[in-house]
Design an enzyme around this catalytic site. Sequence first.
Site, mmCIF file in Angstrom:
data_model
loop_
_atom_site.group_PDB
_atom_site.id
_atom_site.type_symbol
_atom_site.label_atom_id
_atom_site.label_comp_id
_atom_site.label_asym_id
_atom_site.label_seq_id
_atom_site.Cartn_x
_atom_site.Cartn_y
_atom_site.Cartn_z
ATOM 1 N N HIS A 43 101.052 6.132 83.091
ATOM 2 C CA HIS A 43 102.514 6.176 83.119
ATOM 3 C C HIS A 43 103.022 7.103 84.209
ATOM 4 C CE1 HIS A 43 102.358 10.126 81.217
ATOM 5 N NE2 HIS A 43 101.751 9.647 80.145
ATOM 6 N N CYS B 165 96.723 10.769 78.342
ATOM 7 C CA CYS B 165 97.068 9.674 79.261
ATOM 8 C C CYS B 165 96.854 10.117 80.704
ATOM 9 C CB CYS B 165 98.523 9.260 79.057
ATOM 10 S SG CYS B 165 98.907 8.696 77.376
#
Length: 263
Positions: free
Chosen positions: A174, A182
Amino acid sequence: MPYASIAESTLTFLMRRLVIIALLTLFSCRGQEESPADTLEPETADSSLPGPRRAAAAAKLVRPGLERDLAKRGLRFGDPVFIRAFKAEEELELWVRDRKTEKFALFRTYPIAAQSGQLGPKLAEGDYQVPEGFYFVPRSKLNPNSNYHLAFNIGYPNSYDRHHKRTGSFIMIHGNRISIGCLAMTDAKIEEIYTLCDAALRSGQDFFRVHLFPFRMTDERLARTSDERWFSFWQNLKQGYDHFESKHLPPNVTVKEGRYAFE
């Protein structure tokens, strides 16, 4: 001291001061003029826009540059893509399939802005680890409504992870610079990555593969980890790494007897 000598000394002093001020001003202005443009934050789409409009605005910004740079390498916007990332080197590679060779060619290597955890696979929800292994992303896993600008879910846990009873969810690549398990790529970089992946899926690619490694898996680098807990697991990952290195085609990955197998 005669007045003439005093006046001459004062004039000399003032002239020196003026020269110093002029030089300082010159170097200051020159430094401002030579500041590289890439130190400025690039323009990005408005994150407050609804997801589809945000993705469309991002594509409008980055597509012309992507098409230009792809063409320089003999590649086409919308053709199939492949992603692999290396945690130790903090790099993410985006590959595009070359129509002439039918193999994947490296298009860009992006610095990873943030990642949490250490080397080694993700084992459980909340351990802050970035996974290691072989994943794939269909269109349903794209998330233009992400709180982190644009994102896609890599598909953790995969069948290997589930076999080993590993847990976790919503592991993304992201935007932004914040990571909790992440890979954060910054808003500007995720706009390019997301746009290329979205275009490939829209053009017919059923899914794109994402391979996550602890490090670039050369023989020498792997040998340095022979005493570490995850050495056997990393040996298995290296088989998939070597397959792509030799063929520039991502292998079909299955799980047999609790290990990754490659076709």
